[in-house]
Design a protein around this motif. Structure first.
Motif, PDB file in Angstrom:
ATOM      1  N   TYR A   1       0.822  -1.216   0.000  1.00 29.91           N
ATOM      2  CA  TYR A   1       0.000   0.000   0.000  1.00 29.91           C
ATOM      3  C   TYR A   1       0.854   1.263   0.000  1.00 29.91           C
ATOM      4  O   TYR A   1       0.384   2.341  -0.382  1.00 29.91           O
ATOM      5  CB  TYR A   1      -0.915   0.019   1.213  1.00 29.91           C
ATOM      6  N   LEU A   2       2.099   1.142   0.433  1.00 27.00           N
ATOM      7  CA  LEU A   2       3.011   2.282   0.505  1.00 27.00           C
ATOM      8  C   LEU A   2       3.880   2.419  -0.749  1.00 27.00           C
ATOM      9  O   LEU A   2       4.447   3.484  -0.997  1.00 27.00           O
ATOM     10  CB  LEU A   2       3.924   2.147   1.727  1.00 27.00           C
ATOM     11  N   CYS A   3       3.984   1.343  -1.524  1.00 30.84           N
ATOM     12  CA  CYS A   3       4.883   1.344  -2.682  1.00 30.84           C
ATOM     13  C   CYS A   3       4.160   1.462  -4.020  1.00 30.84           C
ATOM     14  O   CYS A   3       4.730   1.984  -4.988  1.00 30.84           O
ATOM     15  CB  CYS A   3       5.717   0.062  -2.687  1.00 30.84           C
ATOM     16  N   PHE A   4       2.947   0.959  -4.102  1.00 30.01           N
ATOM     17  CA  PHE A   4       2.231   0.923  -5.379  1.00 30.01           C
ATOM     18  C   PHE A   4       0.983   1.798  -5.316  1.00 30.01           C
ATOM     19  O   PHE A   4       0.532   2.191  -4.246  1.00 30.01           O
ATOM     20  CB  PHE A   4       1.814  -0.516  -5.714  1.00 30.01           C
TER      21      PHE A   4
ATOM     22  N   GLU B   1      11.134   3.612  -0.667  1.00 30.94           N
ATOM     23  CA  GLU B   1      10.076   4.606  -0.828  1.00 30.94           C
ATOM     24  C   GLU B   1      10.168   5.689   0.242  1.00 30.94           C
ATOM     25  O   GLU B   1       9.859   6.861  -0.008  1.00 30.94           O
ATOM     26  CB  GLU B   1       8.708   3.921  -0.783  1.00 30.94           C
ATOM     27  N   ALA B   2      10.593   5.312   1.441  1.00 31.03           N
ATOM     28  CA  ALA B   2      10.759   6.303   2.505  1.00 31.03           C
ATOM     29  C   ALA B   2      11.822   7.328   2.136  1.00 31.03           C
ATOM     30  O   ALA B   2      11.642   8.545   2.329  1.00 31.03           O
ATOM     31  CB  ALA B   2      11.120   5.609   3.814  1.00 31.03           C
ATOM     32  N   ALA B   3      12.931   6.865   1.589  1.00 32.21           N
ATOM     33  CA  ALA B   3      14.010   7.783   1.206  1.00 32.21           C
ATOM     34  C   ALA B   3      13.539   8.769   0.156  1.00 32.21           C
ATOM     35  O   ALA B   3      13.944   9.950   0.165  1.00 32.21           O
ATOM     36  CB  ALA B   3      15.209   6.981   0.702  1.00 32.21           C
ATOM     37  N   ARG B   4      12.663   8.336  -0.742  1.00 32.85           N
ATOM     38  CA  ARG B   4      12.124   9.239  -1.761  1.00 32.85           C
ATOM     39  C   ARG B   4      11.280  10.341  -1.145  1.00 32.85           C
ATOM     40  O   ARG B   4      11.067  11.391  -1.757  1.00 32.85           O
ATOM     41  CB  ARG B   4      11.302   8.448  -2.769  1.00 32.85           C
ATOM     42  N   ARG B   5      10.786  10.106   0.071  1.00 33.49           N
ATOM     43  CA  ARG B   5       9.928  11.079   0.760  1.00 33.49           C
ATOM     44  C   ARG B   5      10.645  11.738   1.937  1.00 33.49           C
ATOM     45  O   ARG B   5      10.014  12.394   2.772  1.00 33.49           O
ATOM     46  CB  ARG B   5       8.656  10.381   1.255  1.00 33.49           C
ATOM     47  N   ASP B   6      11.959  11.559   2.009  1.00 33.19           N
ATOM     48  CA  ASP B   6      12.773  12.117   3.100  1.00 33.19           C
ATOM     49  C   ASP B   6      12.313  11.621   4.464  1.00 33.19           C
ATOM     50  O   ASP B   6      12.426  12.326   5.478  1.00 33.19           O
ATOM     51  CB  ASP B   6      12.756  13.654   3.072  1.00 33.19           C
ATOM     52  N   VAL B   7      11.804  10.400   4.503  1.00 31.18           N
ATOM     53  CA  VAL B   7      11.442   9.765   5.781  1.00 31.18           C
ATOM     54  C   VAL B   7      12.674   9.027   6.284  1.00 31.18           C
ATOM     55  O   VAL B   7      13.247   8.200   5.568  1.00 31.18           O
ATOM     56  CB  VAL B   7      10.270   8.794   5.601  1.00 31.18           C
ATOM     57  N   PRO B   8      13.115   9.280   7.517  1.00 29.17           N
ATOM     58  CA  PRO B   8      14.345   8.657   8.020  1.00 29.17           C
ATOM     59  C   PRO B   8      14.238   7.137   8.105  1.00 29.17           C
ATOM     60  O   PRO B   8      13.179   6.588   8.429  1.00 29.17           O
ATOM     61  CB  PRO B   8      14.514   9.265   9.416  1.00 29.17           C
TER      62      PRO B   8
ATOM     63  N   THR C   1      22.892   0.849   2.200  1.00 28.48           N
ATOM     64  CA  THR C   1      22.161   1.762   1.313  1.00 28.48           C
ATOM     65  C   THR C   1      22.924   2.043   0.024  1.00 28.48           C
ATOM     66  O   THR C   1      22.371   2.645  -0.903  1.00 28.48           O
ATOM     67  CB  THR C   1      21.878   3.086   2.026  1.00 28.48           C
ATOM     68  N   ALA C   2      24.176   1.614  -0.056  1.00 32.64           N
ATOM     69  CA  ALA C   2      24.961   1.836  -1.269  1.00 32.64           C
ATOM     70  C   ALA C   2      24.767   0.737  -2.296  1.00 32.64           C
ATOM     71  O   ALA C   2      25.239   0.862  -3.429  1.00 32.64           O
ATOM     72  CB  ALA C   2      26.445   1.954  -0.913  1.00 32.64           C
ATOM     73  N   GLU C   3      24.082  -0.336  -1.918  1.00 30.86           N
ATOM     74  CA  GLU C   3      23.896  -1.458  -2.835  1.00 30.86           C
ATOM     75  C   GLU C   3      22.502  -1.409  -3.439  1.00 30.86           C
ATOM     76  O   GLU C   3      21.509  -1.461  -2.724  1.00 30.86           O
ATOM     77  CB  GLU C   3      24.103  -2.787  -2.104  1.00 30.86           C
ATOM     78  N   GLU C   4      22.439  -1.272  -4.747  1.00 31.08           N
ATOM     79  CA  GLU C   4      21.152  -1.297  -5.435  1.00 31.08           C
ATOM     80  C   GLU C   4      20.852  -2.718  -5.882  1.00 31.08           C
ATOM     81  O   GLU C   4      21.737  -3.438  -6.334  1.00 31.08           O
ATOM     82  CB  GLU C   4      21.148  -0.355  -6.637  1.00 31.08           C
ATOM     83  N   VAL C   5      19.611  -3.121  -5.727  1.00 33.44           N
ATOM     84  CA  VAL C   5      19.222  -4.466  -6.111  1.00 33.44           C
ATOM     85  C   VAL C   5      17.999  -4.390  -7.021  1.00 33.44           C
ATOM     86  O   VAL C   5      17.100  -3.571  -6.801  1.00 33.44           O
ATOM     87  CB  VAL C   5      18.926  -5.338  -4.873  1.00 33.44           C
ATOM     88  N   ARG C   6      17.997  -5.207  -8.046  1.00 35.61           N
ATOM     89  CA  ARG C   6      16.829  -5.351  -8.905  1.00 35.61           C
ATOM     90  C   ARG C   6      16.129  -6.642  -8.483  1.00 35.61           C
ATOM     91  O   ARG C   6      16.720  -7.725  -8.538  1.00 35.61           O
ATOM     92  CB  ARG C   6      17.219  -5.394 -10.377  1.00 35.61           C
ATOM     93  N   VAL C   7      14.890  -6.530  -8.076  1.00 39.31           N
ATOM     94  CA  VAL C   7      14.151  -7.681  -7.575  1.00 39.31           C
ATOM     95  C   VAL C   7      13.831  -8.623  -8.733  1.00 39.31           C
ATOM     96  O   VAL C   7      13.275  -8.211  -9.755  1.00 39.31           O
ATOM     97  CB  VAL C   7      12.848  -7.248  -6.874  1.00 39.31           C
TER      98      VAL C   7
ATOM     99  N   SER D   1      13.692  -1.816  -8.978  1.00 45.53           N
ATOM    100  CA  SER D   1      15.058  -1.510  -8.561  1.00 45.53           C
ATOM    101  C   SER D   1      14.997  -0.752  -7.245  1.00 45.53           C
ATOM    102  O   SER D   1      14.327   0.284  -7.149  1.00 45.53           O
ATOM    103  CB  SER D   1      15.780  -0.668  -9.620  1.00 45.53           C
ATOM    104  N   LEU D   2      15.671  -1.282  -6.239  1.00 45.46           N
ATOM    105  CA  LEU D   2      15.618  -0.716  -4.895  1.00 45.46           C
ATOM    106  C   LEU D   2      17.008  -0.287  -4.454  1.00 45.46           C
ATOM    107  O   LEU D   2      17.985  -1.035  -4.616  1.00 45.46           O
ATOM    108  CB  LEU D   2      15.059  -1.746  -3.905  1.00 45.46           C
ATOM    109  N   ALA D   3      17.097   0.911  -3.899  1.00 46.70           N
ATOM    110  CA  ALA D   3      18.377   1.450  -3.430  1.00 46.70           C
ATOM    111  C   ALA D   3      18.587   1.016  -1.985  1.00 46.70           C
ATOM    112  O   ALA D   3      18.161   1.686  -1.048  1.00 46.70           O
ATOM    113  CB  ALA D   3      18.398   2.969  -3.546  1.00 46.70           C
ATOM    114  N   GLY D   4      19.224  -0.118  -1.815  1.00 51.07           N
ATOM    115  CA  GLY D   4      19.489  -0.641  -0.481  1.00 51.07           C
ATOM    116  C   GLY D   4      19.229  -2.132  -0.431  1.00 51.07           C
ATOM    117  O   GLY D   4      18.340  -2.647  -1.117  1.00 51.07           O
ATOM    118  N   ARG D   5      20.034  -2.826   0.392  1.00 49.85           N
ATOM    119  CA  ARG D   5      19.927  -4.287   0.438  1.00 49.85           C
ATOM    120  C   ARG D   5      20.370  -4.804   1.792  1.00 49.85           C
ATOM    121  O   ARG D   5      21.314  -4.279   2.395  1.00 49.85           O
ATOM    122  CB  ARG D   5      20.787  -4.907  -0.665  1.00 49.85           C
TER     123      ARG D   5
END
Length: 459
Positions: free
Chosen positions: A263-266, A344-351, A388-394, A412-416
């Motif tokens: 619900y938070l991502c899509f 998704e939190a990082a895109r919204r500046d949520v810590p 947070t430096a590792e990007e992963v493609r699901v 593609s997610l920034a963090g693993r």
């Protein structure tokens, strides 16, 4: 591999990232020392790009074993959890056969889980019409609370409670200060909604209207007020119910609320037609609704984020050849929940600290697991290294859960998550048959909701 210390420049302690060395002894955090501490034994040194979080406590997972193990089982579900940073699961009482609605059925569930757990696992009980008046024995056997439906669950062996039965079950649970979890969709509202056979996601969305959630949430709140019961609203989808929930919290009612990563991502506008991997009940709604749920988390109206991992076999998930009314409703996201929400939190500046709180400490507190979901002296050494430096493609085919069907496929997610420790033991992806986990039961006397309730112990 038993770790004696974890050393990192960013360790989440009391809501803030600090440089620290976490000392581990007998599966627990023995001390929090400065980063430069000269630790003995096997030391896990974390790269500067990564941080150490408490393991997630995912309190909404459908494992389905026994009875529907072809949908998902303890081996595959707990492996997915470990690789995704969830070190504790609480298993839902339905979709397995038999459902967890009696002490005898709970014993069957525990027997199925024995020696199959990569992470710690506890169990919810179920409240159904047939076990009214007989919930206390399940509580005494160590379930963490009771799940019920106000509308059909999708499986015949777990029927819903009608309004009178729901009120009676709340009163029963309130008598021993248990916790009632509610799938909050109103049966009458669903029955009156249009539900024609259709491959169109917009048509499926109309069949599960906001009003069904709002009406059911009102009933839950009214029941909490009338009986004094502790209630928890499961997988909140509709932001239109938030005002009702905020008012209940302001009134002092014991109401808690969760939502889910999907619900938070899509959002509905981005979901293709005839794509049952996105089907869940209640459904993923529009983008404005999604942002309102993020706002509610930040405001504290919604307490927690859990996966609601609810997989099924391809036969069930793809039933109807794209007809969304026929396909099984449930999203497989256990392994990617933390990374997806953090992205998704990082895109919204949520810590990230907030994300961790919603997915670890708050969920642990919900079920009284006072030694889970936090990094502090005396807590279980359930630790996650998140880079947070590792990007992963699901890639759904590479996820550990049983079937390669997931709404997150291709993202593609920034963090693993790069390492998971369960009570100080580092989970080894090369040994998926190894059992690091234990079964958990609610500890303490009946009605004990304090810090020591539900501490780790063999079931």
């Amino acid at each position: 591999m038993r770790v004696d210390a974890v050393q990192a420049r960013r360790v989440l302690v009391d809501g803030a990232f600090v440089p620290a060395t976490v000392l581990v002894r007998d599966g627990r955090v023995a001390a929090l020392e400065p980063f430069a501490h000269d630790a003995a034994g096997l030391v896990l040194r974390v790269p500067d790009t990564a941080c150490v979080l408490p393991g997630n406590v995912d309190t909404h997972v459908h494992v389905n074993e026994p009875g529907r193990t072809e949908w998902e089982g303890f081996v595959t579900a707990t492996a997915a959890a470990a690789f995704g940073g969830a070190t504790t699961l609480v298993d839902m009482p339905l979709n397995s056969v038999p459902p967890t609605t009696t002490p005898e059925h709970l014993a069957v569930k525990r027997a199925a889980a024995r020696d199959e757990l990569m992470v710690d696992v506890g169990f919810w009980g179920g409240a159904v019409p047939d076990n009214r008046g007989r919930l206390a024995p399940l509580w005494e056997e160590g379930v963490f609370g009771f799940k019920c439906f106000l509308a059909p669950s999708g499986v015949d062996e777990f029927p819903p409670l009608d309004p009178a039965q729901f009120r009676a079950a709340l009163a029963e649970v309130a008598a021993f200060d248990g916790l009632m979890l509610v799938h909050a969709e109103d049966a009458a509202a669903l029955a009156s909604a249009p539900a024609p056979p259709s491959r169109a996601y917009a048509d499926f969305l109309l069949s599960r209207p906001d009003g069904a959630e709002v009406e059911a949430v009102r009933r839950v709140v009214d029941g909490a007020r009338e009986t004094g019961a502790r209630v928890h609203v499961l997988h909140l989808s509709s932001a239109r119910a938030l005002d009702v929930l905020a008012a209940a919290r302001a009134e002092g009612l014991r109401v808690t609320v969760e939502t889910c990563p999907h619900y938070l991502c899509f959002d509905a506008g981005g979901i293709p037609d005839a794509a049952p991997q996105f089907k869940c009940c209640p459904p993923i709604r529009d983008a404005g609704n999604r942002e309102a749920l993020w706002d509610a988390l930040r405001a504290g109206v919604v307490d927690a984020v859990v996966s609601d991992h609810s997989p099924a076999s391809p036969l069930e998930k793809l039933r109807g050849d794209g007809d969304l009314q026929q396909a099984w409703g449930g999203i497989s996201g256990l392994q990617v929940s933390l990374a997806a929400v953090a992205h998704e939190a990082a895109r919204r500046d949520v810590p990230l600290a907030d994300v961790s709180r919603w997915m670890s400490r708050n969920t642990a507190d919900l079920v009284g697991l006072g030694r889970k979901g936090r990094i502090e002296v005396g807590a279980d050494a359930d630790l996650v290294v998140y880079d947070t430096a590792e990007e992963v493609r699901v890639e759904a085919a590479r996820l550990a859960h049983r079937h390669p069907l997931s709404a997150y496929d291709g993202l593609s997610l920034a963090g693993r998550v790069t390492r998971t420790l369960v009570r100080g033991d580092a989970v080894d992806p090369a040994r998926p048959d190894h059992t690091w986990g234990r079964m958990l039961r609610r500890a303490g006397p009946s009605g004990d909701a304090g810090r020591n309730a539900g501490e780790t112990g063999a079931a």
